[in-house]
Structure formats: C-alpha cells, structure tokens
Design a protein around this motif. Structure first.
Motif, short mmCIF file in Angstrom:
data_model
loop_
_atom_site.label_atom_id
_atom_site.label_comp_id
_atom_site.label_asym_id
_atom_site.label_seq_id
_atom_site.Cartn_x
_atom_site.Cartn_y
_atom_site.Cartn_z
N ARG A 295 15.48 -5.80 -6.74
CA ARG A 295 16.03 -5.27 -7.99
C ARG A 295 14.95 -5.15 -9.06
O ARG A 295 14.96 -4.24 -9.87
CB ARG A 295 17.10 -6.24 -8.52
CG ARG A 295 18.48 -5.83 -8.15
CD ARG A 295 19.46 -6.65 -8.95
NE ARG A 295 20.62 -6.97 -8.13
CZ ARG A 295 21.43 -7.99 -8.35
NH1 ARG A 295 21.19 -8.83 -9.34
NH2 ARG A 295 22.46 -8.19 -7.58
N GLU A 296 14.01 -6.11 -9.06
CA GLU A 296 12.94 -6.10 -10.07
C GLU A 296 11.79 -5.18 -9.68
O GLU A 296 10.81 -5.05 -10.40
CB GLU A 296 12.37 -7.51 -10.25
CG GLU A 296 13.32 -8.43 -10.97
CD GLU A 296 12.76 -9.85 -11.06
OE1 GLU A 296 11.57 -10.05 -10.76
OE2 GLU A 296 13.52 -10.74 -11.43
N HIS A 305 12.41 -16.21 -7.76
CA HIS A 305 13.54 -15.52 -7.11
C HIS A 305 14.37 -16.50 -6.31
O HIS A 305 15.59 -16.43 -6.29
CB HIS A 305 13.02 -14.39 -6.21
CG HIS A 305 12.33 -13.30 -6.96
ND1 HIS A 305 11.09 -12.83 -6.62
CD2 HIS A 305 12.71 -12.60 -8.06
CE1 HIS A 305 10.73 -11.88 -7.46
NE2 HIS A 305 11.70 -11.73 -8.34
#
Ligand code: ATP
Length: 497
Positions: A295-296, A305
């Motif tokens: 997502r990042e 994470h």
C-alpha cells in the motif's frame, strides 16, 4: 429438498384426484415406478451427493509436507508414529497388531490440524478426502448416515482410481456429528449419523485392499461421545497446541520465505510480541505486513510493517473515526496511565502506545511479554490489575474524573481478581468459587481491585506532570514506543536503569 417438495406435491395431486372420483390406480403405478427407478439410480451413484473436497496429491497445489508445518514437534512425532501403521501394513500384520482406525487431532482453531492431516496423506501416499462435521447434519433422518456411507465408499473408489493403497478421510469439526448421543434436540438424525460412523470404523480391517484411516479434528474433545473415543476407534489423540516462542518464529519464517524483507526485520521480536497467536494468526501477520508495505509502495517489508500488522491482527483494521481534541487528550492520558503502570510493574514490558482507533478501541497500549508464561503468581496478577485500573486513575489524576473508556479494563481486572480467588490466593482461602455466596465473592473482588487502585492513585498523584508530558507527545505523534516511556521514567528516577 427438491425431492421432498415433489413428493409432497404428488401426494396432494393424488388426494385431489381421488376426492374428485378419478381412478388414480394407473397414475399411482407410474409414480411408484418412477420413484423406484430414481432410487436405483441414486444408490448406484452413491446416494445424496455432497461436495467432499478431494485433494489430488499429484496435481494439486494443496500438497502439504510435514516440513512445511512450523513447530508442532510433539504432534508431528505422535502422528508420524501412528502413520507408520498405515505405511508398513506387513509389519503390523506380522506382529498381530490390530489396525489403527482413527486419529483425533485436538486443539484451538488455526493451529494446523488440517495441514497435519494433509501432510499425513502425503507421507502415506494416500488419497485425501476432507469434509466438515456440519456437512452431515440435515433435518431429514437418514441423510447424514447416508453421507457417511458415501464418504467412506468414495474414499475407496478414489484410491482405486488413483492406484493407491490407502485413503485418509479428514473430518473437521467432528464434534458436530460425533457429539454425545441423546443431547441434541433432533436426536434421531444425529444419533443415526454417529452410529453410521461407528459402523464404518468398525468395518475397517488390515486386510482391506485399500486401507482407510480416519483423522478427526476438534477443539472440543469434551463434547465427543465416549463410543468414539474408546480403544479401537480413535486410538490416538494428538494434542495440537498454540505455538510457543520457537515455533512462532519458525512459522513466521515459513510464511515470509516468499516475501522481500528489509534488513531491519527481526522475526524473533515479532515472535515475542505474538504470544497466544495461532499459526493462522501468524500467517495473517506476515500477509498483512506485505499488504501494508505494498500500500505504501515500499520495495521491502520493514519491521514497522510487522508491528502494524500485529496491531491489525489483534485489534482490527485502522478506523477513520477521529475523536475531537478533548476526547483525544483523554484517550492519550488514559493510555499513558496504562503504559507507565506497566513499565513500573515490569520494565521493558511496553511495546507501543497509540491513539489510533482500531476495532472498538480509541487507543491502546500493547505489551510485549518477555517470555511465554503459562502460570501466573499472585504478584503478577495484582500487577496486571494495577495496569488495568491505571488508565482510569490517570484520567482522574489529570482530568479530575473518569470515563466509560475504562469499562473493558475493569472487566479484565475482575477476571484477574477471580483468578486470584479461584487459585486460593485471596483472603477467602482455598475455596470452591461456585459454593461461595455471591456477596462474599463480590466483596473480595472489590477489595482486591480497590487495593491496587489505591496504590496507583497515590503513585499518580506524584507524577501527573509526567503523564501530561507523555500524553502531549502521544497526541502529537499518534504512536510512541515503550523505550521513550522507559527512558523518561529513568530520567525522573522513578525507574532505576
Ligand atoms: P480449524 O480448527 O479452524 O479448522 P486448523 O487447526 O485446521 O483450524 P489449519 O486450517 O491447518 O488450522 O491452518 C490454517 C492456516 O494457518 C494454514 O493454512 C496456514 O497458513 C496457517 N498455519 C497454521 N498452523 C501452521 C503451522 N504450524 N505452520 C505453518 N502454517 C500454519
């Protein structure tokens, strides 16, 4: 269901025709012939169809081997020993040993029972058929029993088709069909299904050309009918427990083997922070960490994470819910209260503190246990109560009153107090909790919690400035580490480094 509706409709039509004086004889004959033919066709195809999962070892990606299951060393050892009975039937027959018919895997959800059964099929080169206990329970008497017969006969047919000498039938949630007889409201159907399973198990023999082994899985072995557990049926009961620290590390390692990890990733630390997680939870942590990294737009998965993924698996997805400034301040003060108390009880015990909303929580403090613990001392439990009540105590010290944010904390505190009482560590002495009058029990719970509350209040009255300072940082940063809190406590000489 369609069959039953058609039968009902036919009977209704016949009654109406008879009522109107029509000769229904020929029609009745035709219906009888049709019913007979459809019965014949069904019995040839094995009765009511049900979608049992048949895993083809050669072509299916679901093939599992024991090496791809992390931890569970005792369970693997016991299972492997039992499986040698299936692998080397000649030796078993020579020694006059009766065949092993069933193995029961008992343990909490997600601990790898299905994986072990699949690996058992691979190890013994057997066909594998899986079904769940709920697939056998029907409203209509006889259907469950018919499905059991069908499952066993399908196992044989499948093994013959694949030219294998053995078949493994795996029934998950076996307590649904193998529960104690006479305890269900619709006993007849449940009892018939279980009786049929017992009949099939009794019918297994070493000299069968295709040897069948039944592997059942449950997390409620106490609900099973004693007939299933008697020798000659489920001969082996294998405990499949939640993984310990080393096993959690191993399971994480297996699930990150196909993922790009940054050099800062410390799986040992992740394993330490995940006490009480099952293999399924750990798989989810590895997966969620990868999703967060993707997502990042990150190339690699970092330790951050993993920390976020653990939070997500424990507390749920981050929510957009944003409390107003006043509420946010209260949440921060509350969580800092928990964190300071936790560090004072056990230095190094706080992993993170955050005001991020997840699930029902507006913020939370996550502890990182130093080691896996299975026994708790009175001192430890009293310390836990102090940590639980410290959130509300911090609100009182800084804001002058408490809020409903402490409801869950008090529930946990009451639970710990009850543990103290049940273990005979309270002023009530060694008691049977059920026989103690409710008022006496209630009074003792209150006494234990009030004593801890008093200690925490006194302590916080001298360090409300530190609570304010740390809460301000938390409001600003949204998340702070246990290290920062520890350092400030050491600087204030509240904790000795
Ligand atoms: P349930 O009782 O809910 O049916 P289960 O005990 O049968 O659960 P599995 O279905 O075997 O659990 O495991 C679910 C998933 O969790 C697996 O697909 C795997 O990804 C992961 N998992 C569980 N235990 C282990 C383990 N010991 N090693 C590696 N992965 C595991």
């Amino acid at each position: 269901m369609i069959r039953e509706t058609a039968l009902g409709a036919t009977v209704a039509i016949l009654v109406v025709l008879l009522w109107q004086g029509v000769n229904v004889g020929p029609l009745l004959f035709l219906v009888a012939m049709f019913a007979f033919l459809s019965y014949l066709m069904q019995s040839r195809s094995g009765g009511t169809t049900v979608n049992f999962t048949m895993v083809d070892r050669e072509n299916n990606c679901e093939t599992v081997i024991f090496e791809s299951i992390g931890g569970q060393e005792t369970a693997k050892k016991e299972l492997l020993e039992a499986l040698d009975f299936v692998r080397f039937p000649e030796r078993v027959a020579k020694m006059g040993i009766r065949p092993l018919k069933g193995i029961l895997l008992v343990g909490p959800p997600g601990t790898g029972k299905t994986l072990l059964a699949k690996a058992a099929a691979a190890y013994t080169d057997s066909v594998f058929l899986a079904a769940s206990g709920s697939e056998f329970i029907e409203l209509y008497a006889g259907v469950g029993a018919q499905r059991i017969r069908q499952l066993f006969s399908r196992a044989k047919t499948a093994a013959e088709k694949e030219r294998k000498n053995s078949a493994i039938i795996f029934i998950d949630e076996i307590e649904i069909l193998g529960g104690k007889r006479g305890t269900h409201t619709s006993h007849h159907e449940y009892d018939q299904t279980l009786n049929q399973l017992l009949v099939e198990m009794d019918g297994m023999a070493t000299d069968d050309r295709i040897r069948t082994l039944l592997i059942g899985a449950t997390n409620r072995a106490d609900l099973l009918d004693s007939a299933l557990l008697r020798p000659g049926r489920f001969d082996r009961i294998v405990q499949v427990d939640l993984p310990d620290l080393a096993a959690r590390r191993e399971i994480l390692q297996l699930h990150v083997s196909n993922k790009p990890l940054a050099p800062d990733v410390d799986l040992e630390k992740v394993a330490r922070e995940t006490f009480g997680f099952s293999g399924a939870h750990l798989e989810s942590v590895a997966n969620e960490a990868a999703i967060l990294a993707m997502r990042e737009g990150a190339e690699k998965i970092t330790q951050r994470h993993f920390t976020d993924a653990v939070d997500k698996v424990i507390m749920g997805e981050k929510l957009e819910r944003k409390p107003d400034k006043e509420e946010l301040w209260r949440v921060a003060v509350h969580e800092i209260g928990h964190a300071i108390a936790s560090e004072c009880q056990r230095p190094g015990s706080v992993s993170t503190v955050t005001t991020t909303s997840r699930g029902k929580a507006l913020g939370y403090m996550r502890q990182s246990p130093e080691k896996d613990s299975y026994l708790y001392t009175q001192k430890y439990l009293e310390g836990q109560i102090a940590i639980m009540v410290a959130g509300a105590a911090a609100e009182e010290a800084v804001l002058g009153d408490r809020s409903t944010g402490a409801i869950n904390d008090y529930r946990q505190a009451v639970k710990a107090a009850k543990q103290i009482i049940a273990a005979g560590m309270s002023r009530l002495g060694v008691i049977s909790p059920e026989d103690v009058p409710t008022e006496a029990m209630h009074a003792e719970i209150q006494r234990i919690i009030a004593a801890e509350q008093e200690k925490v209040r006194t302590f916080f009255s001298n360090c409300d400035d530190l609570i304010r300072e740390l809460a301000e940082i938390l409001v600003h940063e949204e998340k702070i580490s246990g290290d920062l809190i520890r350092r400030r406590l050491e600087e204030e000489k509240i904790l000795v480094a």
